[in-house]
Every structure is written in structure tokens, then in C-alpha cells.
Design a protein around this motif. Sequence first.
Motif, mmCIF file in Angstrom:
data_model
loop_
_atom_site.group_PDB
_atom_site.id
_atom_site.type_symbol
_atom_site.label_atom_id
_atom_site.label_comp_id
_atom_site.label_asym_id
_atom_site.label_seq_id
_atom_site.Cartn_x
_atom_site.Cartn_y
_atom_site.Cartn_z
ATOM 1 N N GLY A 102 -9.597 -4.094 1.019
ATOM 2 C CA GLY A 102 -10.484 -4.438 1.981
ATOM 3 C C GLY A 102 -10.092 -5.176 3.051
ATOM 4 N N ARG A 103 -8.814 -5.621 3.367
ATOM 5 C CA ARG A 103 -8.368 -6.142 4.651
ATOM 6 C C ARG A 103 -7.176 -5.284 5.378
ATOM 7 N NH1 ARG A 103 -5.263 -10.773 4.896
ATOM 8 N NH2 ARG A 103 -4.262 -10.690 2.758
ATOM 9 N N PHE A 104 -6.514 -4.509 4.235
ATOM 10 C CA PHE A 104 -5.589 -3.555 4.756
ATOM 11 C C PHE A 104 -5.734 -2.213 4.618
ATOM 12 C CE2 PHE A 104 -1.343 -6.721 4.347
ATOM 13 C CZ PHE A 104 -2.101 -7.502 4.884
ATOM 14 N N THR A 105 -5.373 -1.377 5.604
ATOM 15 C CA THR A 105 -5.740 0.001 5.423
ATOM 16 C C THR A 105 -4.343 0.707 5.956
ATOM 17 O OG1 THR A 105 -7.971 -0.192 6.259
ATOM 18 C CG2 THR A 105 -7.023 1.799 6.158
ATOM 19 N N ILE A 106 -4.206 1.978 4.942
ATOM 20 C CA ILE A 106 -2.891 2.668 5.354
ATOM 21 C C ILE A 106 -3.274 4.095 5.812
ATOM 22 C CG2 ILE A 106 -2.858 3.200 2.838
ATOM 23 C CD1 ILE A 106 0.474 3.187 3.399
ATOM 24 N N TRP A 107 -2.834 4.723 6.559
ATOM 25 C CA TRP A 107 -3.028 6.058 7.028
ATOM 26 C C TRP A 107 -1.745 6.732 7.673
ATOM 27 C CZ3 TRP A 107 -4.287 2.371 10.341
ATOM 28 C CH2 TRP A 107 -4.562 2.455 11.574
ATOM 29 N N ARG A 108 -1.765 7.998 7.683
ATOM 30 C CA ARG A 108 -0.678 8.497 8.316
ATOM 31 C C ARG A 108 -1.126 9.891 9.232
ATOM 32 N NH1 ARG A 108 3.061 10.597 3.266
ATOM 33 N NH2 ARG A 108 4.134 11.355 5.027
ATOM 34 N N ALA A 133 0.767 -1.105 -0.129
ATOM 35 C CA ALA A 133 0.079 0.108 -0.147
ATOM 36 C C ALA A 133 0.799 1.180 -0.016
ATOM 37 C CB ALA A 133 -0.784 0.123 1.029
ATOM 38 N N THR A 134 0.327 2.455 -0.431
ATOM 39 C CA THR A 134 1.175 3.655 -0.436
ATOM 40 C C THR A 134 -0.036 4.509 -0.275
ATOM 41 O OG1 THR A 134 2.479 5.074 -1.706
ATOM 42 C CG2 THR A 134 0.797 3.835 -2.859
ATOM 43 N N VAL A 162 3.400 6.486 9.910
ATOM 44 C CA VAL A 162 2.445 6.213 8.953
ATOM 45 C C VAL A 162 2.151 4.674 9.424
ATOM 46 C CG1 VAL A 162 4.340 4.902 7.435
ATOM 47 C CG2 VAL A 162 2.029 5.465 6.474
ATOM 48 N N TYR A 163 0.748 4.304 9.161
ATOM 49 C CA TYR A 163 0.253 2.830 9.872
ATOM 50 C C TYR A 163 -0.195 2.136 8.706
ATOM 51 C CZ TYR A 163 0.023 6.064 14.059
ATOM 52 O OH TYR A 163 0.366 7.012 14.966
#
Length: 122
Positions: free
Chosen positions: A66-72, A49-50, A79-80
Motif C-alpha cells: 500500500g505504500r511501496f510500488t514496484i514496476w519495470r 518487493a520483487t 526497475v523502479y
Amino acid sequence: QVQLVESGGGLVQAGGSLRLSCTTSGRTCWRCAMGWFRQAPGKEREFVATISWDGGKTVYADSLKGRFTIWRDNAKNTVYLQMNSLKPEDTAVYYCAARVGPPGATLLYDYWGQGTQVTVSS
């Protein structure tokens, strides 16, 4: 020099969740996009992810949507990556990376962390 340090990896059972963190230190990576990649034993490093500098754009590997989520959180220089419904095939070393410019799904990043191990047991 920009330094990236990942944390949050570990051992989890299939179906469980983990949250990875990547904190930037040293020189500020101004307007850098951030990415997560992973590498399983015997396999090439692959895109996960980016996210853009301002968090307004995110891109995911098709198989992980749908399973992974990226945010900062730029105030925390972090970044998470939230990983849910984990599967044994998600087992890998997860790497954080930063690049000057727009988010990208290739390995063309300027800075890399050392990685954190994620192991999903069946």
C-alpha cells in the motif's frame, strides 16, 4: 557480467515520497526477476518487493503493502520502486537485485547493486 546501478535515494521528511531506479547494464539478464531489498544500520538485509520478468507478478513485504510500488520498463532495462508516506523506520540502504528465474522474497539473487541511501527525517 550483469551490472545494477541504483539511483534516486536521498533525504526526505516523514510523509514524503521517493522514487528509486535501478538500471541494468553489461550482459543482459535474460528473463530475470528483479527485487528491492533494504538494510538499516545494525539490522539484517530484508526483502522489500520483487517483480517477474514480464511485470505480471509482484510481491511485497507485508508491512510495506500500500505504500511501496514496484514496476519495470524492460525497454529501458530499469526497475523502479515508488515509496510513499515514508516513515523514519524506512531509513536504510536500498539494494536492487536480479535473479534468473521467478521472483522471490529471499536473498537468493544472482546479481546485486551497490545500494542507495534513503534517509527519512521525523
